[in-house]
Scaffold this motif. Structure first.
Motif, short mmCIF file in Angstrom:
data_model
loop_
_atom_site.label_atom_id
_atom_site.label_comp_id
_atom_site.label_asym_id
_atom_site.label_seq_id
_atom_site.Cartn_x
_atom_site.Cartn_y
_atom_site.Cartn_z
N PHE A 4 41.40 41.97 34.93
CA PHE A 4 41.90 43.34 35.00
C PHE A 4 43.13 43.50 34.13
N PRO A 5 43.27 44.67 33.48
CA PRO A 5 44.48 44.88 32.68
C PRO A 5 45.69 45.02 33.59
N GLY A 6 46.88 44.74 33.03
CA GLY A 6 48.11 44.83 33.82
C GLY A 6 48.70 43.45 34.04
N SER A 7 50.03 43.43 34.17
CA SER A 7 50.72 42.14 34.30
C SER A 7 50.66 41.64 35.73
N ARG A 8 51.32 40.50 35.97
CA ARG A 8 51.52 40.01 37.33
C ARG A 8 52.26 41.06 38.13
N ASN A 9 52.06 41.06 39.44
CA ASN A 9 52.77 42.00 40.28
C ASN A 9 54.14 41.44 40.63
N LEU A 10 55.18 42.11 40.16
CA LEU A 10 56.54 41.59 40.36
C LEU A 10 57.00 41.76 41.80
N GLN A 11 56.32 42.64 42.54
CA GLN A 11 56.71 42.79 43.95
C GLN A 11 56.42 41.52 44.73
N GLN A 12 55.47 40.71 44.21
CA GLN A 12 55.14 39.47 44.90
C GLN A 12 55.91 38.28 44.31
N TYR A 13 56.92 38.57 43.51
CA TYR A 13 57.72 37.53 42.86
C TYR A 13 59.17 37.83 43.23
N PRO A 14 59.63 37.23 44.34
CA PRO A 14 60.91 37.65 44.96
C PRO A 14 62.09 37.68 43.99
N ALA A 15 62.20 36.69 43.09
CA ALA A 15 63.38 36.63 42.23
C ALA A 15 63.43 37.80 41.26
N ALA A 16 62.28 38.43 41.00
CA ALA A 16 62.24 39.49 40.00
C ALA A 16 62.00 40.86 40.59
N SER A 17 61.81 40.94 41.90
CA SER A 17 61.42 42.24 42.45
C SER A 17 62.64 43.08 42.77
N ASN A 18 62.39 44.36 42.81
CA ASN A 18 63.44 45.35 43.03
C ASN A 18 63.08 46.05 44.34
N PRO A 19 63.41 45.41 45.47
CA PRO A 19 62.89 45.91 46.75
C PRO A 19 63.74 47.06 47.31
N GLU A 20 63.22 47.64 48.38
CA GLU A 20 63.99 48.64 49.12
C GLU A 20 65.18 47.91 49.75
N LEU A 21 66.40 48.39 49.50
CA LEU A 21 67.58 47.67 49.98
C LEU A 21 67.85 47.93 51.45
N ILE A 22 67.73 49.21 51.85
CA ILE A 22 67.91 49.56 53.26
C ILE A 22 66.58 50.15 53.73
N ALA A 23 65.97 49.53 54.72
CA ALA A 23 64.64 49.95 55.14
C ALA A 23 64.61 51.43 55.50
N GLY A 24 63.57 52.13 55.03
CA GLY A 24 63.37 53.52 55.41
C GLY A 24 64.11 54.53 54.56
N THR A 25 64.91 54.08 53.59
CA THR A 25 65.64 55.03 52.76
C THR A 25 65.01 55.19 51.38
N GLY A 26 64.24 54.20 50.97
CA GLY A 26 63.70 54.25 49.62
C GLY A 26 64.68 53.76 48.58
N ALA A 27 65.91 53.45 49.01
CA ALA A 27 66.95 53.08 48.05
C ALA A 27 66.70 51.68 47.49
N HIS A 28 66.46 51.58 46.18
CA HIS A 28 66.40 50.27 45.54
C HIS A 28 67.56 50.20 44.54
N TRP A 29 67.60 49.14 43.73
CA TRP A 29 68.73 48.97 42.82
C TRP A 29 68.85 50.12 41.83
N GLY A 30 67.74 50.76 41.50
CA GLY A 30 67.78 51.91 40.61
C GLY A 30 68.60 53.04 41.18
N VAL A 31 68.55 53.21 42.50
CA VAL A 31 69.33 54.27 43.15
C VAL A 31 70.82 53.97 43.02
N VAL A 32 71.16 52.68 43.20
CA VAL A 32 72.55 52.27 43.03
C VAL A 32 73.00 52.55 41.60
N ALA A 33 72.14 52.16 40.65
CA ALA A 33 72.48 52.36 39.23
C ALA A 33 72.64 53.84 38.92
#
Lengths: 358, 295
Positions: free
Chosen positions: A179-208
């Motif tokens: 299938f086209p598309g790269s590895r899923n980074l959500q399953q790669y903890p060191a590289a993922s940009n997760p929700e920081l506070i559960a239920g808010t949707g806030a990830h590092w992009g929101v901080v930035a």
């Protein structure tokens, strides 16, 4: 008959009032459009503007607000700086895509090693990728006088094809069953940009995005470069006498907006999108132009405008599900919003007088 | 191998959408209007033309409707810039974003249906291709040999002076924008009715932006636009030929060629205009500026 008399300085009242009027006018015109298409206008407007926040499924849709608003605000803060100086970066979408690719490339290269350095390195690489893509139109304008509008826009189409090439070629997931598309980074903890506070949707992009709003606010209102930018936008000749170097300004504005767009792309790839695909660009770079204008090129305005347009995205998806409205409805709404804003804006720059009055 | 005549015919076809859109934008820019909404007007024409051709079974009615639709949506831009004196760059962008959205919204029912067949014109070349080629000398003649063309250029070169001489700046520009819209509409419809033969969302794929670049390349002349459109058509055909020949280069990279070529051409021509004082072809003096009559 009426006539328009230019104001010597823009009206502060109307600067705040026109975006509000534009939003109301968009709701009315949108309602008319829905009525023509055979939908109940009141339900449609409520579904788009009210239900995502307070409707029955709001618990699910509310966190999406920050997820969608973060890239818009991040990109628009950079664009607004350039727009103030009369430097038109229309290609933020391309810088966003390239940022996602370069940032994502760091993660894919580092896989599967773990380390605290990986995510920061990705952010830097994403910003650098967007910066470099933004510097192309800047340098071509400075060296050869080529229009940054057209070059930056052409580079969007180039970037889309680079993303498609990467997703089908070099960055394809080797364990992806073809299938086209790269590895899923959500399953790669060191590289993922997760929700920081559960239920808010806030990830590092929101901080930035929050940092970007603060920094651009200080830059525009307190820093000498901000003064140069405002001077170059309102009186280019006077700005030259004040020692503003136009070439430096072009490079600064396109570089900054490119870097912010690139960062937004990386946060998306490492977070909500999760992987590099050929559909990496989803139009945030273009919507951010509307955000910048609706926010009056002011950081606080951009914050509010970004949240509002994020709302239309979520509301549009909701309306697609519950009312079977076409997906492009949101785009039409966003276009209308910009139309009304530009139209009403006449009030901030002109006074309306009856003819015969002095 | 490659038959030069068939390549030239493909080139003509590939360059026609851009030729129409760029000729229309040429008239607008000579009147001092920088309309970045070309892409939005093209996609509007592509959908409206396709829908009309599909409904009536007559492709020529499709082109007529496309021209009307392109002119109609350009009125939004006219109202913003000529009545409300809004910034031309922002208004053009708004037109493009709105047009793309509107076409995507109303285009859903037309996905997957086929355009009616189009009869060939003389020498097996499409009638609309002929029309585009005919428009080049016509526009040259209009701009350089008619009184109205002179007024249009005066308005674009110095709107204060044109106004002082008693010419109606706003009316001239309104007409120029509408003409640009109609031409962009026909160009867009050529893609949907004559080339792709169906409607797909976002099918103009940046053609409107390339047309804008070609107007710069042309140094604001009609025959320059033709040269630019053919250059673009040539690159497109070459790229498609290479794809068909299965050259060992990823398809995605080959399909970048038209956009990269546009950038390169834009850079070369801008450099010439910037560094060589003898070379004419500077932009019209009032390009991109709005006119507000105080008296």
């Amino acid at each position: 008959m009426i006539r328009l008399v230019p104001r010597s300085t823009a009206s502060t009242f109307w600067q705040v009032a026109t975006p509000v009027m534009a939003v109301l006018a968009t709701m009315i015109a949108g309602g008319v459009l829905f009525a023509i298409m055979g939908h109940d206008p009141v339900t449609a407007i409520r579904t788009i503007f009210w239900d995502p926040l307070f409707g029955p499924a709001a618990a699910y849709s509310r966190p999406q607000l920050l997820v969608k608003a973060a890239p818009l605000i991040l990109i628009a803060s950079g664009l607004a700086i350039g727009f103030r100086a009369g430097i038109w970066n229309i290609g933020a979408e391309g810088q966003y895509i390239i940022g996602g690719l370069t940032g994502g490339a760091v993660a894919l290269a580092a896989y599967p090693s773990e380390g605290a350095w990986i995510f920061p390195a990705m952010v830097i690489a994403g910003a650098a990728g967007g910066w470099a893509w933004g510097m192309i139109p800047a340098l071509l304008r400075n060296w050869f006088g080529a229009s940054e509008i057209l070059v930056s826009l052409m580079l969007v189409y180039v970037a889309q094809r680079v993303a498609a090439w990467m997703a089908f070629g070099p960055m394809k997931n080797p364990e992806g069953f073809g299938f086209p598309g790269s590895r899923n980074l959500q399953q790669y903890p060191a590289a993922s940009n997760p929700e920081l506070i559960a239920g808010t949707g806030a990830h590092w992009g929101v901080v930035a995005a929050a940092v970007a709003v603060l920094v651009t606010w200080v830059l525009v209102s307190r820093h000498i470069r901000g003064f140069h930018i405002r001077a170059a936008g309102s009186a280019p000749r006077a700005a030259r006498f004040a020692g503003v170097n136009p070439a430096t300004l072009v490079a600064f504005c396109l570089g900054l907006s490119g870097a912010l767009a690139g960062m937004a792309g990386l946060f998306e790839v490492a977070g909500p999108a999760g992987q590099i695909t050929d559909k990496l660009g989803t139009g945030y770079g273009f919507t951010a132009i509307i955000v910048a204008f609706l926010g009056r090129l002011h950081p606080v305005g951009i914050l509010l405008a970004g949240l509002l347009l994020a709302l239309t995205y979520i509301g549009g998806e909701l309306a697609q599900l519950t009312m079977q409205l076409p997906a492009a409805t949101v785009q039409v709404f966003q276009g209308m919003l910009l139309f009304f804003l530009l139209g009403f804006d006449v009030l901030t720059r002109f006074r309306i007088q009856r003819k015969g009055q002095s | 191998m490659i038959d030069p005549l068939s390549v030239f015919l493909l080139l003509l076809s590939a360059s026609t959408p851009i030729l129409f859109a760029a000729l229309g934008e040429l008239i607008a820019e000579r009147a001092g209007i920088l309309n970045l909404g070309v892409e939005g007007m093209m996609i509007t024409g592509a959908l409206a033309g396709f829908a009309a051709a599909y409904a009536t079974g007559n492709p020529f009615i499709g082109f007529l409707v496309a021209a009307l639709a392109g002119a109609a949506i350009s009125l939004l831009y006219t109202v913003l810039t000529q009545v409300f004196l809004a910034n031309q760059v922002a208004s053009g962008l708004a037109l493009t974003l709105f047009g793309l959205g509107l076409a995507a919204m109303f285009g859903k029912p037309f996905e997957g249906v086929k355009a009616p067949p189009m009869p060939d014109g003389p020498f097996g070349i499409n009638w609309i291709v002929w029309l585009g080629l005919l428009m080049v000398p016509v526009i040259w003649w209009f701009l350089n040999r008619t009184r109205r063309g002179l007024i249009l250029r005066a308005v674009g070169e110095n709107h204060e002076a044109a106004h002082a001489l008693g010419y109606d700046v706003r009316l001239t520009r309104t007409a120029a924008i509408a003409f640009g819209g109609a031409m962009a509409g026909i160009g867009g419809a050529f893609i949907s009715i004559a080339t792709v033969l169906q409607w797909t969302e976002g099918m103009t794929a940046g053609a409107g932006w390339i047309a804008l670049a070609i107007v710069v390349f042309s140094s604001w002349t009609a025959f320059g636009v033709l040269a630019g459109a053919w250059l673009f058509g040539g690159v497109t055909v070459l790229q498609l030929r290479l794809q068909a020949a299965e050259v060992d280069v990823p398809v995605q990279l080959l399909s970048m060629a038209p956009y990269l070529a546009t950038i390169i051409v834009l850079v070369l021509i801008s450099a010439r205009q910037t560094y060589s004082r003898k070379a004419g072809g500077a932009a019209p003096g009032s390009l991109g500026n709005n006119f507000h009559a105080l008296r």
